[in-house]
Design a protein around this motif. Structure first.
Motif, PDB file in Angstrom:
ATOM      1  N   PHE A  37     -33.091  62.998  36.738  1.00 42.56           N
ATOM      2  CA  PHE A  37     -32.544  62.588  35.447  1.00 42.56           C
ATOM      3  C   PHE A  37     -33.657  62.440  34.404  1.00 42.56           C
ATOM      4  O   PHE A  37     -33.503  62.847  33.249  1.00 42.56           O
ATOM      5  CB  PHE A  37     -31.750  61.281  35.564  1.00 42.56           C
ATOM      6  CG  PHE A  37     -30.530  61.392  36.439  1.00 42.56           C
ATOM      7  CD1 PHE A  37     -29.628  62.432  36.285  1.00 42.56           C
ATOM      8  CD2 PHE A  37     -30.275  60.453  37.422  1.00 42.56           C
ATOM      9  CE1 PHE A  37     -28.497  62.540  37.082  1.00 42.56           C
ATOM     10  CE2 PHE A  37     -29.153  60.544  38.226  1.00 42.56           C
ATOM     11  CZ  PHE A  37     -28.264  61.591  38.054  1.00 42.56           C
TER      12      PHE A  37
ATOM     13  N   ASN B 253     -27.080  60.805  29.894  1.00 44.11           N
ATOM     14  CA  ASN B 253     -28.134  61.081  30.879  1.00 44.11           C
ATOM     15  C   ASN B 253     -29.249  60.046  30.791  1.00 44.11           C
ATOM     16  O   ASN B 253     -29.826  59.661  31.801  1.00 44.11           O
ATOM     17  CB  ASN B 253     -28.711  62.490  30.718  1.00 44.11           C
ATOM     18  CG  ASN B 253     -29.508  62.873  31.931  1.00 44.11           C
ATOM     19  OD1 ASN B 253     -28.963  63.044  33.016  1.00 44.11           O
ATOM     20  ND2 ASN B 253     -30.823  62.961  31.776  1.00 44.11           N
TER      21      ASN B 253
ATOM     22  N   ARG C  84     -28.067  57.240  32.743  1.00 40.80           N
ATOM     23  CA  ARG C  84     -28.218  57.546  34.176  1.00 40.80           C
ATOM     24  C   ARG C  84     -29.671  57.380  34.612  1.00 40.80           C
ATOM     25  O   ARG C  84     -29.940  56.873  35.709  1.00 40.80           O
ATOM     26  CB  ARG C  84     -27.733  58.963  34.494  1.00 40.80           C
ATOM     27  CG  ARG C  84     -26.252  59.153  34.288  1.00 40.80           C
ATOM     28  CD  ARG C  84     -25.723  60.460  34.808  1.00 40.80           C
ATOM     29  NE  ARG C  84     -26.352  61.642  34.246  1.00 40.80           N
ATOM     30  CZ  ARG C  84     -26.085  62.886  34.638  1.00 40.80           C
ATOM     31  NH1 ARG C  84     -25.215  63.106  35.608  1.00 40.80           N
ATOM     32  NH2 ARG C  84     -26.672  63.910  34.076  1.00 40.80           N
ATOM     33  N   THR C  85     -30.598  57.783  33.773  1.00 41.48           N
ATOM     34  CA  THR C  85     -32.016  57.621  34.094  1.00 41.48           C
ATOM     35  C   THR C  85     -32.379  56.150  34.217  1.00 41.48           C
ATOM     36  O   THR C  85     -33.050  55.740  35.179  1.00 41.48           O
ATOM     37  CB  THR C  85     -32.894  58.293  33.020  1.00 41.48           C
ATOM     38  OG1 THR C  85     -32.554  59.676  32.937  1.00 41.48           O
ATOM     39  CG2 THR C  85     -34.375  58.145  33.338  1.00 41.48           C
TER      40      THR C  85
END
Length: 177
Positions: free
Chosen positions: A33, A150, A153-154
């Motif tokens: 990610f 994203n 998500r990281t």
């Protein structure tokens, strides 16, 4: 009944393996990610929309058809959750809390992926030639939402990794006693 815990309070091989597996797998996903955040998406954004769409379609097709990716993606959650359960049963509540926190954080990653990123990927794939003739209106929406989620998500997968590292440290302390 406790899992295979030695009389001196040491951890079982299963507990050790699960915690290490969860840490490695979550670390791999956090790295993936992060790589998208700092290189793939900014690199694609520098090109034209046609290149962006083609590249994202190709990336998504490779990921969708990759059994190793799918296994790592899902087993990371299963290993973290199983580790929390085994640690709780083994009487190491502090370790279980950190492993459980990691599982919850990583579950957030999966929920975001399945409710936002994958539907966007599917929408981009289904757009077909309409994307070419409509001036790429889907690309701006895709870029904004996909990139933002994203980043989440990281952050969540990195926080899960930190929680698993903390669990490993506590596990080491608990099993040395």
């Amino acid at each position: 009944m406790r899992t295979n815990i030695a009389a001196d309070g040491g951890g079982s091989r299963l507990a050790t393996a699960l915690l290490m597996l969860a840490t490695v797998l979550v670390g791999l996903m956090a790295g993936l990610f992060f790589a998208f955040d700092v290189s793939v998406m900014p690199g694609l954004a520098r090109g034209d929309d046609r290149t962006y769409v083609t590249a994202m379609r190709n990336i998504n097709a490779v990921i969708d058809g990759n059994a190793l990716f799918g296994t790592v993606f899902v087993v990371a959650l299963l290993a973290a959750a199983a580790s929390a359960a085994v640690e709780l049963r083994g009487g190491r509540g502090g370790v279980a809390v950190w492993a459980g926190a990691a599982a919850v954080l990583y579950l957030v990653v999966l929920v975001i992926t399945f409710t936002v990123n994958i539907p966007l990927n599917n929408e981009l794939a289904a757009a077909g030639d309409a994307v070419r003739t409509a001036g790429f209106p889907i690309v701006d929406r895709f870029k904004g939402t996909w990139v933002a989620t994203n980043i989440v998500r990281t952050v969540c997968s990195t926080a899960a990794l930190v929680a698993l590292v903390r669990a490993l440290v506590q596990y080491g302390r608990a099993t040395r006693r």
